[in-house]
Design a protein around this motif. Sequence first.
Motif, PDB file in Angstrom:
ATOM      1  N   UNK A 267     -49.443  25.646  13.036  1.00 45.61           N
ATOM      2  CA  UNK A 267     -48.301  24.739  12.954  1.00 45.61           C
ATOM      3  C   UNK A 267     -48.572  23.556  12.042  1.00 45.61           C
TER       4      UNK A 267
ATOM      5  N   UNK B 256     -39.643  37.751  13.573  1.00 52.53           N
ATOM      6  CA  UNK B 256     -39.438  36.993  14.824  1.00 52.53           C
ATOM      7  C   UNK B 256     -40.751  36.840  15.583  1.00 52.53           C
TER       8      UNK B 256
ATOM      9  N   UNK C 129     -46.055  29.829  16.138  1.00 47.65           N
ATOM     10  CA  UNK C 129     -45.596  28.562  16.715  1.00 47.65           C
ATOM     11  C   UNK C 129     -46.349  28.195  17.984  1.00 47.65           C
ATOM     12  N   UNK C 130     -47.103  29.115  18.504  1.00 46.49           N
ATOM     13  CA  UNK C 130     -47.926  28.785  19.657  1.00 46.49           C
ATOM     14  C   UNK C 130     -49.313  28.309  19.253  1.00 46.49           C
TER      15      UNK C 130
ATOM     16  N   UNK D 171     -51.530  25.601  17.338  1.00 43.94           N
ATOM     17  CA  UNK D 171     -51.422  24.270  16.740  1.00 43.94           C
ATOM     18  C   UNK D 171     -51.994  24.184  15.320  1.00 43.94           C
TER      19      UNK D 171
ATOM     20  N   UNK E 215     -42.950  33.467  16.414  1.00 38.38           N
ATOM     21  CA  UNK E 215     -43.219  33.104  17.787  1.00 38.38           C
ATOM     22  C   UNK E 215     -44.720  32.957  18.025  1.00 38.38           C
ATOM     23  N   UNK E 216     -45.469  33.870  17.435  1.00 41.23           N
ATOM     24  CA  UNK E 216     -46.922  33.835  17.577  1.00 41.23           C
ATOM     25  C   UNK E 216     -47.510  32.576  16.919  1.00 41.23           C
TER      26      UNK E 216
END
Lengths: 525, 215
Positions: free
Chosen positions: B46, B33, B40-41, B43, B37-38
């Motif tokens: 991502x 998790x 997805x912050x 770019x 979360x890390x």
Amino acid sequence: MNEIIESRTNLALGNDELKAPEAENSEIGGTMPDNTDNTGQEENNIEAPKVSLEKKIIEKAAAENGGQENAEAENYELENNELENNGLENSDPETDEAETLPESENDLVNTEDVNLNESAENVPEKVKPLSNEEVTEHTSALWKYNPISEDEPEPFPEYLTAFKQYPKSTVIGARVRGKKHKHEGTNCDDWFETANFEDITFVAVSDGAGSKKFSRVGARASCKAAVGYLVNAFEELYAENSGFREDLKLGLSDGKCMEACRVIAQKARNSVAKAYEAVETAFYMRKTDSAYEKVLGRSLKINDFSGTLLIAVIIPTGEAKENLVISCQIGDGAIAVLDTKGGYENSLKLMGVPDGGDFSGETEFLTSPKTRTEESLKSRTKIAVTSADMLFVMTDGVADDYFPNETEMRRLYLDLLINGILGENEFSELTQEQMKLFKRIPDPLVYPWVNDKSVKVPVQYTKRITEALGLTLEEIFTDRTAAYLAGLEIKYDEELSQEERLKIWLDNYVERGSFDDRTLVVVSI
Amino acid sequence: MSDFSRRLPVYLLLDCSGSMMGEPIEAVKQGIKALLSELRGDPQALETAYLSVITFDSSARQVTPLTELLQFKEPEISAGGATALGEALNVLMDCVETEVRKSTETQKGDWRPLVFILTDGSPTDTETFREAVAKVRNMKAANIIACAAGSNANTTYLKQITESVLMMNSLSAGDMAQFFAWVSGSVKTSSKSLDAKPGGNIELPPPPQGFVIVP
């Protein structure tokens, strides 16, 4: 007569923080030819990017001034949990308000499919993959803008642009700091230089190694030295053998012509050697400087100045529209000649082969000894007699977005055309048929400018047009109606110069996974 | 013209054997998790990183195929059974073979995959393990980092898979959290250094405090 172009943005000129180091002149003093006039710098036609970008805004941004840029950027820093809770839905009010994307895209972003934190039990195994556009639309809000750290020695200007009208060519060039560097507050590593001797055009482009903190120093030193050497070398060549230009007219099947080409190719290779010497000089000058050691946590090595080097020399042969092009390329990036008016098939020629091939990577640099052997340099030197009317030199920040280069450099040209950087738009009034076609062209993509998220910059992509209209690259290259029509949506202030437009485009086109520095020099011949 | 962008495939090979039952497996779930979360912050992560989870107990399977970070759903995992690390390596090689894109004339291939192995024991399928290790070493198609968790983990086996072996002292939630934080840091670093030296070995951030690099 001889000119070394070096242009800076107002941002660099007006802001101490980003000011180009004064040291550069002293550094190259030893390697630059005496007769090089460094005062011919282009500064008058360059505006701060913000000013020019505002001319491109399609949505009125809230009135604020440039001094607030950083504060602005921080507002866009999405909290992780915020992201979690909202999935792909942009939680940022400003970005929401800027939803100008085509409807079809919003349809695609089905939050059901991409919901991030619901892990319901009956979730189907296969989720529809996100398109690259959906991902980049999402990440556009996450890219931050950070100015270059003040502790860094020799900070580089945020932008470089150049416009040069030579007797037989026009050069426009721009270099922008990549999103990655903006995000991290680090320096741009690319550099470029262009110069001429009479009607001969020289271009040098370098991309400092991303893994080396001071590679930019090497990139600049090598470009300046290469171009400086070439100006001198050709002046000498003229003085020694004024007949060599006549020989070039004889065609490559003629022995004299071949000999002249051989001599010129040797000059190109020598320029690479000179570039390396300049990098070495730059290294020795800084070796004992503690500022560099402090940043690195160790002493400086020559490899800290690693970079690619791409050299192009363009010589009119005397025949109408015919040029001799000599190139030498070390490392990745691309040099391409394009005949924009010819047929599709033979319109493009790549003038260099990036290293690596299937190893994908393992880029070789100017500082690697094996790249500078005579044999290696010979294999990297290409000569072509061409009737092409355009030459591109670029770093991999651009070249990688046009892969495979063998075909896609034509798409690069079309992108420049569509986005109003090259060529005049030929359409003022549309026929009914053109109007029909125009309606089928998707709207430009609009993302916030990394430097200031309130500035939205529309960019149009050949790829989207060919997809929407079901055209091949060959079809849109051959009949450019659709490209011209698409260009109607991209409007600039008429006063905005070509190189500024190039800069804005380089700074704002979005490709997924493309966040490197971008340098592109376009020579119209 | 291809519409693919180059991906950084990231494979997590997670030990779900009986000894992981209770706090450790819960910590692993929390870790995933936090990792998501890390990332997805970030770019860069991502736009490039894709994530897959392979779990192993008495057998091994890919519980999440290579997936876009934005679409990744945390897999249901539970602990119980033996430690089929050998089979897990075979599953990994199959996945890399089928999921990772190779370079062609018209398409740039994916970056070299990044593989993190987390285990608290030693392989129980030793025969399979030996054969799999030989193949993994031959392939050299991935950067593999193995982490031995707790005092029962056997680093000798892990050293056969890769040079990069880490040891963390306990299976505590705190250590596990640190491990996943380090994984996310490593993925971020890799997605950043891609242009520097794709395909080559990547420099990972220093392991968290209390973690030992096994020589």
